[in-house]
Write an enzyme that holds these catalytic residues in place. Sequence first.
Site, mmCIF file in Angstrom:
data_model
loop_
_atom_site.group_PDB
_atom_site.id
_atom_site.type_symbol
_atom_site.label_atom_id
_atom_site.label_comp_id
_atom_site.label_asym_id
_atom_site.label_seq_id
_atom_site.Cartn_x
_atom_site.Cartn_y
_atom_site.Cartn_z
ATOM 1 N N GLY A 86 0.785 -1.236 0.000
ATOM 2 C CA GLY A 86 0.000 0.000 0.000
ATOM 3 C C GLY A 86 0.816 1.284 0.000
ATOM 4 O O GLY A 86 0.322 2.340 -0.384
ATOM 5 N N VAL B 195 -10.734 3.261 3.240
ATOM 6 C CA VAL B 195 -10.337 4.147 2.136
ATOM 7 C C VAL B 195 -9.603 3.365 1.041
ATOM 8 O O VAL B 195 -9.038 2.299 1.298
ATOM 9 C CB VAL B 195 -9.472 5.338 2.620
ATOM 10 C CG1 VAL B 195 -10.302 6.368 3.348
ATOM 11 C CG2 VAL B 195 -8.314 4.858 3.492
ATOM 12 N N LYS C 82 -6.086 6.039 11.608
ATOM 13 C CA LYS C 82 -7.476 6.020 12.079
ATOM 14 C C LYS C 82 -7.433 6.004 13.611
ATOM 15 O O LYS C 82 -7.363 4.928 14.220
ATOM 16 C CB LYS C 82 -8.197 4.774 11.564
ATOM 17 C CG LYS C 82 -8.436 4.765 10.054
ATOM 18 C CD LYS C 82 -9.154 3.480 9.657
ATOM 19 C CE LYS C 82 -9.282 3.337 8.157
ATOM 20 N NZ LYS C 82 -9.669 1.980 7.755
ATOM 21 N N ASP D 76 -4.155 1.419 11.182
ATOM 22 C CA ASP D 76 -5.546 1.167 11.520
ATOM 23 C C ASP D 76 -5.561 0.596 12.950
ATOM 24 O O ASP D 76 -5.507 1.358 13.908
ATOM 25 C CB ASP D 76 -6.043 0.173 10.451
ATOM 26 C CG ASP D 76 -7.514 -0.126 10.477
ATOM 27 O OD1 ASP D 76 -8.311 0.808 10.455
ATOM 28 O OD2 ASP D 76 -7.862 -1.314 10.509
ATOM 29 N N ASP E 113 1.355 3.168 4.665
ATOM 30 C CA ASP E 113 0.264 3.891 4.000
ATOM 31 C C ASP E 113 -0.782 4.325 5.016
ATOM 32 O O ASP E 113 -1.239 5.456 5.032
ATOM 33 C CB ASP E 113 -0.386 3.003 2.922
ATOM 34 C CG ASP E 113 -0.768 1.616 3.432
ATOM 35 O OD1 ASP E 113 -0.424 1.265 4.575
ATOM 36 O OD2 ASP E 113 -1.414 0.875 2.672
ATOM 37 N N ASP F 73 -5.754 -0.578 -1.500
ATOM 38 C CA ASP F 73 -6.597 -1.423 -2.346
ATOM 39 C C ASP F 73 -7.857 -1.910 -1.646
ATOM 40 O O ASP F 73 -7.952 -1.911 -0.415
ATOM 41 C CB ASP F 73 -5.821 -2.670 -2.774
ATOM 42 C CG ASP F 73 -5.626 -3.644 -1.613
ATOM 43 O OD1 ASP F 73 -5.150 -3.203 -0.547
ATOM 44 O OD2 ASP F 73 -5.991 -4.824 -1.753
HETATM 45 P P1 IMP Z 1 -3.348 -2.443 10.864
HETATM 46 O O1 IMP Z 1 -2.432 -3.605 11.059
HETATM 47 O O2 IMP Z 1 -4.748 -2.753 11.325
HETATM 48 O O3 IMP Z 1 -2.840 -1.149 11.455
HETATM 49 O O4 IMP Z 1 -3.543 -2.240 9.310
HETATM 50 C C1 IMP Z 1 -2.533 -1.792 8.506
HETATM 51 C C2 IMP Z 1 -2.675 -2.263 7.090
HETATM 52 O O5 IMP Z 1 -4.015 -2.640 6.757
HETATM 53 C C3 IMP Z 1 -2.328 -1.128 6.170
HETATM 54 O O6 IMP Z 1 -0.957 -1.121 5.878
HETATM 55 C C4 IMP Z 1 -3.196 -1.410 4.953
HETATM 56 O O7 IMP Z 1 -2.528 -2.270 4.071
HETATM 57 C C5 IMP Z 1 -4.413 -2.104 5.511
HETATM 58 N N1 IMP Z 1 -5.530 -1.153 5.718
HETATM 59 C C6 IMP Z 1 -5.968 -0.660 6.893
HETATM 60 N N2 IMP Z 1 -7.004 0.182 6.722
HETATM 61 C C7 IMP Z 1 -7.215 0.232 5.384
HETATM 62 C C8 IMP Z 1 -8.133 0.977 4.567
HETATM 63 O O8 IMP Z 1 -8.992 1.771 5.023
HETATM 64 N N3 IMP Z 1 -8.029 0.787 3.218
HETATM 65 C C9 IMP Z 1 -7.112 -0.067 2.662
HETATM 66 N N4 IMP Z 1 -6.236 -0.757 3.391
HETATM 67 C C10 IMP Z 1 -6.280 -0.612 4.750
#
Ligand code: IMP
Length: 184
Positions: free
Chosen positions: A48, A157, A135, A106, A103, A163
């Site tokens: 991403g 998003v 977020k 979350d 990118d 993606d």
């Molecule tokens: P985390 O491990 O939950 O912090 O998520 C991180 C990864 O999930 C990011 O690097 C993205 O690849 C994917 N991701 C999280 N939120 C989104 C979104 O809203 N759109 C697309 N990809 C996301």
Amino acid sequence: MESITIHDKNFVPYLKHDEIQELIKNLAEKVYEDYKDETPIFVGVLNGVIMFFSDFLKYYKGKCEIAFLQVSSYSGTQSTGIVYKKMDLTKDVVDRHIVLMEDIVDTGNTLENLFEYFKNTQRPKSLKVASLLLKPDVFQKDFTIDYVAKEIPNKFVLGYGLDYDELGRNLPDLYQLEEGRINH
Ligand code: IMP
């Protein structure tokens, strides 16, 4: 900018390419202020990050090196909570100042896993994180994200590298899922 449909979902315009550029330029200047006397390694977390990484580098005016690794935790619009390392780090970063480039942050699960990985295998001199998006309503970890270009609401998003089921990464602008909140 018009709404777009990918598979079963509608996405509405959220941030234009020019607005994104402005955010990244400011971020690159902040990072430069902190690293201008060093040669940091910017580590892009694929896939991403591709567009953010490339634009960030164009605005970063100091000396730097780059490396990549690939992880994955998402299935469709939901985080699985499990982080898979898909591709190894492309460069040795032992004893170097590194900035992990994401990118979007979350849940923070991906970063938590990466911190462990770097602590156990690489032992960099320092480790900071720069993310295009955060977020804050979802992020519940006890570490902070050092550099964030923009905080966004808890909506999925798409575009500018991000993606939905591997589609939409090539869109130059950012879009937001039209339906309500994503539940984790
Ligand atoms: P985390 O491990 O939950 O912090 O998520 C991180 C990864 O999930 C990011 O690097 C993205 O690849 C994917 N991701 C999280 N939120 C989104 C979104 O809203 N759109 C697309 N990809 C996301």
